[in-house]
Each structure stands twice: as structure tokens, then as C-alpha cells.
Design an enzyme around this catalytic site. Structure first.
Site, short mmCIF file in Angstrom:
data_model
loop_
_atom_site.label_atom_id
_atom_site.label_comp_id
_atom_site.label_asym_id
_atom_site.label_seq_id
_atom_site.Cartn_x
_atom_site.Cartn_y
_atom_site.Cartn_z
N LYS A 245 7.72 2.45 -19.36
CA LYS A 245 8.30 3.42 -18.77
C LYS A 245 9.61 2.85 -17.77
CE LYS A 245 4.45 6.45 -18.19
NZ LYS A 245 4.41 7.52 -19.15
N ASP B 251 -0.29 5.70 -7.95
CA ASP B 251 0.13 5.76 -9.43
C ASP B 251 1.72 6.02 -9.42
OD1 ASP B 251 0.75 6.32 -12.08
OD2 ASP B 251 -0.64 7.85 -12.30
N HIS C 225 -2.02 12.91 -13.02
CA HIS C 225 -2.32 12.44 -14.55
C HIS C 225 -3.72 12.10 -14.73
CE1 HIS C 225 -1.85 10.16 -18.01
NE2 HIS C 225 -0.52 10.57 -18.10
N GLN D 292 5.47 7.11 -12.76
CA GLN D 292 6.65 7.70 -12.93
C GLN D 292 7.74 7.40 -11.69
OE1 GLN D 292 7.77 9.85 -15.33
NE2 GLN D 292 5.68 9.80 -16.59
N CYS E 277 -0.96 15.56 -20.17
CA CYS E 277 -2.11 14.58 -19.82
C CYS E 277 -2.32 15.30 -18.30
CB CYS E 277 -1.99 13.16 -19.66
SG CYS E 277 -2.01 12.38 -21.50
#
Lengths: 406, 131
Positions: free
Chosen positions: A223, A197, A120, A200, A362
Site C-alpha cells: 500500500k 494498524d 479491518h 492505511q 473486510c
């Protein structure tokens, strides 16, 4: 499953034209269960005050609620110490914090930061910026055609100058779940740090930051069924201790003179200014919500939905699903249709109540690698159902009919 | 099946565009992207000494709206002078499409128009000008 769905009031509300909502954009942002909404309202209605300031009743109450949320987040992550959990505005700020407060200090000319083609922009652009500032070099692990990191190339990408591997736990486009354990082992051979990261991956699977031992983890509250505007940076204490603050101002100081100041202890050193305190508290409630359901159960529900959705999408002629098979990914499916542009697909699906994303999500370098300008993305969450997939499939047939004038 | 947005005019132009391709004798060309969705439209114009558009061609990729709109635009502007193009406004462009676009989709419908405006205002009469 019906009881999970009924925890989310927005999912029971028809759209303006009366169509039921089929929400398939949780990878962008998840909807909120009533308990999270209630936690926000309760805070503002009954005990709101600024954190870390007041000796009065609400001041004490809010600090207890805030630090309680931090403790539950630390427990969910398996952090060794609560102080390793820093509140930020979200994944983007967490990664920028590490880029500017750690990498910028550590990187020297010729050092290397290792990213890859699926990231991303939030886990790519901050590194582009910091290598520009330091004279370091950005290297990329290439992808295989089916959307995995090409681990055969990993050794070629690593070297004595590699200082950091920055990698997503789960691709926001392909759903690919990356082998963090393998990367941590590889990083250890050259003394590099690892940043994950988790935007997700954290909402979909249990994580333990000590096994495999990662150095930094960034994720967003929104999220994870929590409020927007709040997120977390986990960092190993020794690393956070050596870093200077990223933002300076109130709360992050120990002692301030007219010309110089000393920094507060962790985690306050990185929490300058007034936090979105109600949001941080409600993120703690969201953590309670997911841990009460349990990540095993969340995984089971999402996996069944993923298999069903991917199988049924694969039955549609010409539709191309990008990325790995269902055994190697989380609950995200991105596809293209040779005759229906993603933007038109999203527009036509909208008419059937289906909310999802079309575009580059993105991740422009990834789309370049896939050879497409845009994809249509289905991202599932614990509150989705087979009925949602029924509507999706029917809506895709409808879109193809309209655009192909069949 | 008839659709309120993807009607026959839009789909006809999407499937069988007018002057999609390269114009070797172009006097000027320009490309714009819609960063939100990746739509891309390039316009190439052949302009004569009276500042009249002799030929208009486009290339690009993107949704049906952006590509059909570029095609409709090329058909509309051939034979018109740059002065007329300068007076041609966004409302008129949207009217040409004959369908009602939401604010988000207007960006698609106006992508080619934006390219045209850039070309019209930047054109100084020298061949090969690229804004």
C-alpha cells in the site's frame, strides 16, 4: 503532479478495450513507481542471493541492500533502533505476530483487549482468537454516527485489566484518522500497550513511533507503493526482547541442539525462513520514493483531491457518503446510492475505466454499524488527478442512468 | 438506454420482482450469502404431496443481478417437481437470465439457484424443513 503520475508506468497503459485506466483502489493496493520495479529487477538480475547466508560477493551485497532498506524504514518511522523493524509478509502477519507472540503470553483470564467497531478484520479477528485462547475479554470503543471513535466512552472502556488498545491509524472504509495521541495517553493511565494498524495511515502521513510513543506498528509494503508480500512490524525493543518467536526455523536461531535451541538477536528472531528479500529491498526504494516527494507534499496533493472528490460526490442527489467530513479523514470516500447497489455501481464504473472496490472491505462489523451490507469505496493516492475525479463523477451518472433507466 | 448486462429483463425483475416477500405456508426455506459482496438470497417453497412446487417466494438484498436472478428463478420453478428441479443445471439458470455474466458475476446470478439446489436435495417431505 503530472511528473508523479508518469513515475507509474501502469497508469499510462490503456485497458484491454482501449479505455484509459482511472485507478481509485489504492487503499486496497497502490500501483508501483518505475524505481520500485527497477529495484526488484536489478536485484534479481545483478546480485540476487539468499540473505544472511553467503560470504560470496552477492551474499554480502544482498545483506547490505537488505539492511540498508531496514535502516531507511526505521528512519521513516522514527524508530529509536533499526533492530525494532521486523520484516513480515504484511500488516496481517504483523498483527498476528503480536497477538500470538506477545498478547498470548501476557494476557490472563479476565484481562481486556480494547478494539473498536471500525477495525479491518485483520485488526479484529486475531484479537478474537487470542482472547479465546487466554480467557481474556474483547471490548469495543463505540463509534459516533459520523464515524469517529466515541472518545466520551473511552474512560468507560478502559480499566485496570486493559492490557492493549489495538486501533487503526486510519479507517480503510471511512478514512477516519484516529487520535493516536489521545489513545496513547489514555493507555498510559492504565498501563496498557498500544498497537497501531498503519496499513492505511502510513502511506499518507508522516509518523513518528516515539511521538506519540506507540508500542507496535504494523503496515504493508504494497500500500506504500512497494511490492506485495512484504511488510513491517515495528515493536519497542523491550517488548520484542521479551517475546518468544512466532515462527521457528532457519535464521531465527542462535544455537540449535537436538532437543532445544536458543534464539537469534533482534530482528532475526522474528524472521524465520527465507525472507522475500528482493521485495524487502524494493520496499526500501519505495520508502525513498515517498520520502523524496515528502509526506507534506503527499498530504497536500491527496487532500486537494479528497476535497474535490467529496464535494463533487456530495452534489449528486441521494448519494450517501459515510464517515467524517474532509477535515477529519484521509483520502478515502465510501458511499452508497439508494438505488444502485455497490456491486452494480462497481460493474458499471468499470466500463468507464474506473477501478474501485465495492463490498464490505473486510470490515463487516463497521458495515453493520452503518446499517448497510456494502459500500462503494474511492481511495486516492498521490498519483491521482482531477481528471480521474471527472471520469468518476461522469461514470456514476452513467451508472445511475443505466440502472434507473432514466 | 439499453445495456448489455442490465437489460430490460434484469431491470424489470429487479424493480418489480416476482414473489418477493414472505410465504406463510412455506414447506421449507433456506438462505445463502455471497460473502464476497454481501448479497443474500432466501427462498421459501410450498411443496405439495407430489413433490411439486406450488409457490416460490424469495427475500434478500444485493446487486441487481442476484436479486433479479432470484425473481426469475421463482417464476421459472413454480409448477415444477423437485425431480425437475434436480435436473435443472447452472447453465440453464444462466441461460434464463439472457445476459452474459463474467465468472465473478455468475456467483451473483447463481446465488438463488444454489439455495434452490440445497432445498431440493435436502427436502424430505416434512413441513418446515430448513437445510
Amino acid at each position: 503532479m503530472e511528473n508523479i503520475r508518469s513515475d507509474f508506468p501502469i497508469l499510462g497503459r490503456p485497458l484491454a478495450d482501449g479505455t484509459p485506466l482511472v485507478y481509485l483502489d489504492s487503499g486496497s493496493s497502490a500501483q508501483k513507481p518505475q524505481v520500485v520495479i527497477d529495484a526488484l529487477v536489478e536485484c534479481y538480475q545483478t546480485y540476487y542471493a539468499n540473505a544472511h547466508r553467503g560470504v560470496y560477493q552477492f551474499g554480502v551485497q544482498i545483506d547490505e541492500a537488505l539492511e540498508g532498506a531496514r535502516e531507511r524504514i526505521a528512519a521513516m518511522l522514527g524508530a529509536a533502533e533499526v533492530e525494532e523493524v521486523v520484516f513480515t509478509s504484511g500488516t496481517t502477519m504483523s498483527i498476528n505476530l503480536v497477538a500470538q507472540a506477545w498478547a498470548r503470553m501476557v494476557l490472563e483470564e479476565g484481562d481486556e483487549v480494547l478494539v473498536n467497531e471500525m477495525e479491518h478484520h485483520a485488526n479484529l479477528v486475531p484479537w478474537q482468537q487470542v482472547v479465546r485462547q487466554t480467557g481474556a475479554v474483547l471490548k469495543h470503543i463505540p463509534l459516533t454516527d459520523d464515524g469517529h471513535l466515541d472518545l466520551d466512552q473511552l474512560q468507560n472502556c478502559l480499566g485496570p485489566r486493559t492490557k492493549l488498545i489495538a486501533v487503526t491509524g486510519m479507517s480503510n472504509v471511512l478514512g477516519t484518522i484516529n487520535p493516536i495521541g489521545r489513545l496513547v495517553e489514555a493507555a498510559a493511565t492504565v498501563g496498557a500497550r498500544v498497537l497501531v494498524d498503519g496499513a492505511q495511515s502510513v502511506p499518507h502521513a508522516a509518523i513518528n513511533v516515539q511521538d506519540p510513543a506507540i508500542d507496535f506498528l504494523a503496515f504493508s509494503g504494497h500500500k506504500l507503493y512497494g511490492p506485495s508480500g512484504i511488510g513491517v512490524l515495528y515493536g519497542r525493543r523491550e517488548l520484542l526482547e521479551m517475546m518468544d518467536p512466532f515462527l521457528c526455523g532457519g535464521n531465527m536461531i542462535s544455537e540449535v541442539g537436538l532437543t532445544e535451541s536458543t534464539w537469534a538477536d533482534l530482528p532475526a528472531k522474528f524472521e524465520a525462513g527465507t525472507l522475500p528479500v528482493a521485495e524487502a529491498i524494493a520496499l526500501g526504494t519505495a520508502v525513498d520514493y515517498v520520502t523524496d516527494i515528502g509526506f507534506e507534499q503527499i498530504g497536500r496533493i491527496e487532500r486537494a483531491l479528497l476535497v474535490e472528490a467529496q464535494t463533487r460526490l456530495q452534489e449528486i442527489p441521494d448519494l450517501v457518503i459515510h464517515g467524517p467530513d474532509v477535515d477529519h479523514k484521509g483520502a478515502i470516500i465510501s458511499f452508497t446510492d439508494p438505488r444502485v447497489h455497490p456491486h452494480d455501481m462497481a460493474e458499471l464504473l468499470k466500463r468507464k475505466g474506473v477501478a474501485l472496490r465495492a463490498g464490505h472491505h473486510c470490515a463487516m462489523p463497521l458495515h453493520a454499524r452503518l446499517g448497510v451490507v456494502a459500500t462503494t469505496r474511492v481511495s486516492l493516492a498521490v498519483y491521482n488527478t482531477s481528471a480521474d475525479i471527472d471520469v468518476l463523477i461522469e461514470a456514476i451518472h452513467y451508472a445511475r442512468k443505466v440502472l434507473r433507466r432514466d | 438506454m439499453s445495456d448489455e448486462l442490465y437489460d430490460d429483463l434484469i431491470l424489470d425483475h429487479y424493480e418489480s420482482p416476482y414473489h418477493r416477500g414472505r410465504l406463510e405456508s412455506a414447506s421449507c426455506e433456506h438462505t445463502e450469502l455471497n460473502p464476497l459482496c454481501g448479497d443474500r438470497v432466501q427462498l421459501q417453497l410450498q411443496i405439495d404431496e407430489e413433490r411439486r412446487i406450488q409457490q416460490a417466494y424469495f427475500e434478500g438484498e444485493g446487486c441487481a443481478i442476484s436479486q433479479a436472478a432470484a425473481s426469475i428463478l421463482c417464476e421459472h420453478i413454480e409448477g415444477r417437481t423437485l425431480g425437475e428441479v434436480e435436473a435443472f443445471d447452472a447453465r440453464q439458470m444462466l441461460d434464463l437470465l439472457q445476459v452474459r455474466l463474467t465468472a465473478t458475476r455468475q456467483r451473483c446470478g447463481l446465488l438463488g439457484f444454489k439455495v434452490l439446489k440445497t432445498l431440493a436435495y435436502a427436502y424430505d417431505g416434512t413441513a418446515g424443513t430448513s437445510a
